[in-house]
Motif scaffolding. Structure first.
Motif, mmCIF file in Angstrom:
data_model
loop_
_atom_site.group_PDB
_atom_site.id
_atom_site.type_symbol
_atom_site.label_atom_id
_atom_site.label_comp_id
_atom_site.label_asym_id
_atom_site.label_seq_id
_atom_site.Cartn_x
_atom_site.Cartn_y
_atom_site.Cartn_z
ATOM 1 N N GLU A 51 17.660 -65.856 -2.884
ATOM 2 C CA GLU A 51 18.318 -64.556 -2.690
ATOM 3 C C GLU A 51 17.328 -63.420 -2.907
ATOM 4 N N ALA A 52 16.396 -63.628 -3.846
ATOM 5 C CA ALA A 52 15.395 -62.591 -4.107
ATOM 6 C C ALA A 52 14.539 -62.347 -2.868
ATOM 7 N N LYS A 53 14.268 -63.409 -2.122
ATOM 8 C CA LYS A 53 13.447 -63.260 -0.924
ATOM 9 C C LYS A 53 14.190 -62.428 0.123
ATOM 10 N N PRO A 103 17.187 -59.862 -12.992
ATOM 11 C CA PRO A 103 16.282 -59.157 -12.078
ATOM 12 C C PRO A 103 15.396 -60.091 -11.258
ATOM 13 N N GLY A 104 14.973 -61.197 -11.854
ATOM 14 C CA GLY A 104 14.129 -62.144 -11.129
ATOM 15 C C GLY A 104 14.846 -62.774 -9.940
ATOM 16 N N PHE A 105 16.178 -62.849 -10.017
ATOM 17 C CA PHE A 105 16.966 -63.385 -8.902
ATOM 18 C C PHE A 105 17.438 -62.271 -7.961
ATOM 19 N N TYR A 132 25.996 -66.031 -5.848
ATOM 20 C CA TYR A 132 25.247 -67.263 -5.590
ATOM 21 C C TYR A 132 23.772 -67.053 -5.908
ATOM 22 N N VAL A 133 23.184 -68.057 -6.534
ATOM 23 C CA VAL A 133 21.750 -68.010 -6.828
ATOM 24 C C VAL A 133 21.164 -69.391 -6.553
ATOM 25 N N THR A 134 20.040 -69.419 -5.846
ATOM 26 C CA THR A 134 19.314 -70.672 -5.660
ATOM 27 C C THR A 134 17.923 -70.515 -6.248
ATOM 28 N N PRO A 135 17.738 -70.906 -7.510
ATOM 29 C CA PRO A 135 16.414 -70.723 -8.126
ATOM 30 C C PRO A 135 15.353 -71.543 -7.385
ATOM 31 N N THR A 136 14.189 -70.935 -7.186
ATOM 32 C CA THR A 136 13.127 -71.623 -6.461
ATOM 33 C C THR A 136 11.866 -71.819 -7.306
ATOM 34 N N GLU A 137 11.813 -71.174 -8.466
ATOM 35 C CA GLU A 137 10.608 -71.235 -9.297
ATOM 36 C C GLU A 137 10.990 -71.576 -10.727
ATOM 37 N N LEU A 138 10.139 -72.348 -11.384
ATOM 38 C CA LEU A 138 10.334 -72.593 -12.797
ATOM 39 C C LEU A 138 9.859 -71.381 -13.581
ATOM 40 N N GLY A 139 10.466 -71.175 -14.741
ATOM 41 C CA GLY A 139 9.993 -70.067 -15.569
ATOM 42 C C GLY A 139 10.921 -69.830 -16.739
ATOM 43 N N THR A 140 10.418 -69.031 -17.696
ATOM 44 C CA THR A 140 11.249 -68.680 -18.847
ATOM 45 C C THR A 140 11.112 -67.202 -19.145
#
Lengths: 256, 602
Positions: free
Chosen positions: A42-44, A178-180, A195-203
């Protein structure tokens, strides 16, 4: 005739100034990284919309600036005698061109990124994982499919289409990572979805934008109504989720 | 000063009586919401009667002769005076004072925000200060330009001797001080912490200061409606012979269009606030979800007013700036008819774009695309205003004066405000940017960059007309640059903060956002200090400045054909308008016949 020639020269010069500004500003835009890191599909979509609007907005802004700069230097009256300018009341071709160009621009951005972005965001109503989120003053409570209730960290599996069903028990809150880039208000008496589809690992400890931040003013604790977000591999997520059920008595190790 | 003392005393007596009566009837405490409501209402009536509504007006309702106040000189400004010029100055001074007060609050906020962590304001105190700053500044933007220049200039520019309803006009102004007193005394009851938007359920469950907010803002709405009614009626019925609609000065068009909007939509804000009040004091549940109410209903009603409200703020500002640009570029206002059409397009579209404030609110999804389309369409009529401004500058003989310098700053700012507005009209980008510092930056660019710049530029441009004296041009220009640069230095970093994940209305933020916040805070102190130059220049020049004469700009509109300041009732003989107000450079053209002998040498 001489005067007309003068107008034409002014038009060419301000046009060149405009072009120069456009080139410089677009170059600056492409050379700098203004937008924060993307952690979800979604961020893209949202960043693409942001980029397109900026690319289209720069020529508009540059036109105003070019006209202002040129006018300030070229048309400044040298004597204070209050002589009048030429009595140009209007120009039908200019007005018509202006209307056509501004209307075309408005229509263009309505279609893309407007309607196109909207369609992309809504393209897939399916979800692999549904999490229930409840806002309350001043914390978030997330319920996972296995019934685990989590308040201290939002852990999500990567490459999974997740639907958050959001509501509130007291006043308005807003679910925003914000990251999403996605955001939806938490409304008492209403379940809203995002809806969110995370694409990157992170904390959160590595990137401040991996935080679930309340974005709707909700009283004293609003600023600090934050839940850290961690995106992990699917397998890790499954074991983490299972741990949450058993971990109710002592503090669990795997929560770091 | 006697009427003012009488008004304060009667207002206090009314407040105490209302609160005490409520307690006597129902028990409880005088700080209960209900007691505050009746106290405020009786206090407001006492205030108005004391300031002169009784003497100048209400006596007639009982068959007694009216006794209007005869004060002259500076004392007029503290009485129920019906001269539109007095009222315009009352508005101007009042709202510049509120602007400076709201600005001082912003500086305190920037001090807290200068670095992460909680410094000297508690989270609660910050929320309340931010809310107070918001509502004071919104009020300034709504009523500053329209109240000050609308009242002062509209009758002069259309060749009338006063407004259509002079006493209603005085009433519109004297409703304002109770608004300010109500808002500023809200901290006595725990203040309000909901921003200026007062979204329920928070505004139903928070402290009693919210009730004063509701009562004060509703009173302010009444003032706006009465003021709008007066300007619409005045323009429609009191134009001098020959002042056709096609010859109206552009500021009059801006004030007229804003007033129509004000008449049409202000009551929605008042109604939505009164519903909150009923939820608080009468046990209704309009916005209580548990009992079947709907929190989103408020947002629809609120924005149905509050989006058009930004055009109520900015249409008169367009008018001010286009006047300045035309007179100081010494050219006809380019595409006058297209600009007026743009104004009307804004009036029409502004009432059907409100839900773009609600893309993330959880409202029905099928509303997203239509509201995006309508909101983006409003860029087309707004574009015509830019066409008028830039087209007039083009080939002009630009007079290098402070108001024109500010007009350049205004065009720059408003271009940024307009373009960044598109990101908030687009659903995709708005989902990310809503409720962030990007929104804060955007609306400061439109409201400060658009409207407050016009208030300031207008206060220079018409300064010689209002005071009869000239301000200091060099200090004026220094301030124009200071204001424009300072303003941009404060607000440009906020765009970055919003895009990079900082939400608005927070006293504390993660370390990551420290740099731009510190920068914006330092820039804000510099910007704030600049206002000393502004106030100093105007205050000093009003007493000691050189005499300006009737028409220092050699401008064509009617107000410049009168002495500075104009006499009471303006025109000894009504002018006859025979030509367009902006025909600079047209050989032999005249705006008003009566003045041809004096000002027609061009």
């Amino acid at each position: 005739m001489n005067e007309r020639g003068g107008y034409k020269q002014d038009a060419i010069r301000v046009g060149l100034l405009w072009l120069g500004l456009v080139v410089v500003l677009e170059a600056v835009w492409f050379a700098t990284e203004i937008l924060p890191r993307q952690y979800a599909e979604e961020a893209k979509i949202i960043d693409d919309a942001f980029n397109l609007l900026t690319i289209l907005g720069i020529p508009v802004f540059s036109f105003v600036v070019a006209m202002l700069i040129y006018s300030a230097f070229r048309f400044r009256s040298r004597n204070d005698a209050s002589e009048d300018g030429p009595p140009i009341k209007t120009s039908k071709p200019v007005v018509v061109t202006w209307l056509v160009v501004t209307s075309a621009l408005a229509l263009a951005i309505l279609i893309n990124p407007g309607l196109v972005g909207l369609a992309e965001l809504r393209a897939n109503p399916e979800a692999d994982l549904v999490l229930e989120v409840e806002g309350q003053r001043w914390q978030w409570v997330v319920t996972y499919p296995n019934g685990a209730e989590v308040r201290d960290e939002l852990v999500l599996p990567v490459d999974t289409r997740i639907r958050f069903d959001v509501t509130s028990v007291d006043v308005l809150h807003s679910f925003w990572v914000p990251g999403f880039r996605t955001k939806i208000d938490a409304v008492p008496g209403l379940v809203t979805s995002v809806y969110v589809t995370p694409t990157e690992l992170g904390t959160f400890t590595d990137d401040v934008n991996l935080r679930l931040q309340c974005a709707e003013l909700c009283g004293i604790g609003h600023a600090r109504m934050v839940m850290p977000v961690r995106v992990v591999e699917k397998a890790e997520f499954e074991s983490w989720m299972a741990e949450q059920l058993t971990a109710e008595a002592p503090a669990a190790e795997g929560r770091g | 000063m006697r009427p003012l003392i009488r008004a304060v005393v009667l207002g206090l007596v009314g407040y105490v009586a209302g609160a005490w009566l409520t307690v006597a009837v129902r028990g409880g405490s005088p700080s209960d919401d209900v007691a505050v409501v009746f106290g405020f209402i009786l206090g407001l009536i006492g205030w108005l009667m004391g300031i002169g509504v009784w003497n100048a007006w209400a006596r007639e309702w009982f068959g007694l002769p009216a006794k209007p106040d005869q004060a002259t000189g500076w004392k007029r400004y503290f009485t129920f005076n019906t001269d539109h010029k007095v009222i315009g100055i009352q508005y101007l001074v009042t709202f510049i004072a509120i602007l400076l007060l709201g600005g001082a609050m912003a500086l305190v906020m920037r001090m807290e925000l200068a670095r992460p962590g909680q410094d000297f304001l508690t989270l609660d105190a910050y929320n309340k200060l931010m809310s107070m700053h918001g509502i004071l500044m919104v009020a300034t933007a709504v009523a500053g330009v329209l109240g000050a220049f609308g009242n002062y200039l509209v009758p002069l520019m259309i060749g009338a001797r006063d407004m259509a309803f002079p006493r209603v006009n005085a009433l519109s102004f004297w409703l304002i001080p109770p608004v300010a007193i109500g808002l500023l005394s809200a901290p006595l009851l725990g203040s309000f912490d909901t921003g200026w938007t007062a979204y329920p359920p928070l505004s139903v469950v928070n402290q009693g200061g919210q009730v004063l907010f509701i009562l004060a803002v509703t009173t302010f709405g009444l003032s706006s409606i009465l003021g709008g009614l007066n300007i619409v009626t005045t323009v429609a019925t009191m134009r001098a012979p020959g002042m056709t609609w096609g010859r109206l000065p552009i500021f009059v068009w801006g004030a007229f269009c804003a007033s129509i909007l004000s008449l049409l939509v202000t009551q929605f804000f008042a109604a939505s606030l009164i519903l909150i009040l009923l939820d608080r004091v009468a046990g209704t549940t309009f916005f209580g979800a548990a009992a079947g109410g709907d929190p989103l209903l408020y947002q629809h009603m609120f924005w149905f007013y509050s989006h058009p409200a930004v055009y109520i703020m900015v249409l008169p500002a367009f008018g001010v700036m286009l006047e300045i640009i035309t007179h100081l570029a010494r050219k006809p206002l380019f595409a006058y008819k297209a600009v007026v059409a743009g104004f009307w397009g804004i009036v029409g579209l502004s009432t059907i774009v409100w839900a773009h404030h609600m893309f993330t609110s959880g409202m029905a999804e099928q509303l997203h695309a239509p509201f995006m389309a309508l909101t983006e369409a409003i860029s087309i009529p707004t574009g015509l205003v830019f066409l008028g401004a830039l087209g007039t500058l083009w080939q002009g003989k630009l007079q290098s004066k402070t108001p024109l310098w500010l007009a350049f700053g205004w065009l720059f700012n408003f271009a940024i405000g307009g373009i960044t507005g598109i990101y908030l009209a687009d659903v995709a980008t708005d989902i990310h940017l809503q409720d962030t510092y990007f929104v804060v930056a955007h609306f400061h660019y439109t409201i400060v960059g658009g409207t407050i710049f016009a208030l300031i530029a207008g206060s220079y441009f018409w300064f010689p007309k209002i005071t009869g004296r000239m301000y200091n041009e060099r200090l004026g220009k220094i301030f124009a640059v200071w204001l424009t640069v300072g303003f941009n230095l404060v607000f440009i970093p906020l765009f970055w903060l919003g895009v990079n994940g900082l939400n608005r209305r927070v006293a504390d933020y993660p370390e990551f956002y420290a740099g731009p916040n510190a920068f914006a805070s330092v820039a804000a102190y510099i910007l704030g200090a600049g206002f000393l130059l502004y106030a100093g220049n105007l205050l000093w020049s009003a007493r000691r400045g050189p005499a300006a004469g009737p028409n220092p700009w050699n401008a064509r509109t009617l107000e410049w054909q009168l002495p500075s300041p104009p006499p009471e009732h303006n025109f000894p003989l009504l002018p006859e308008v025979v030509g367009h107000p902006y025909d600079y450079g047209v050989p032999g053209s005249v705006h008003a016949a009566q003045e041809a002998a004096e000002g027609g040498e061009e």
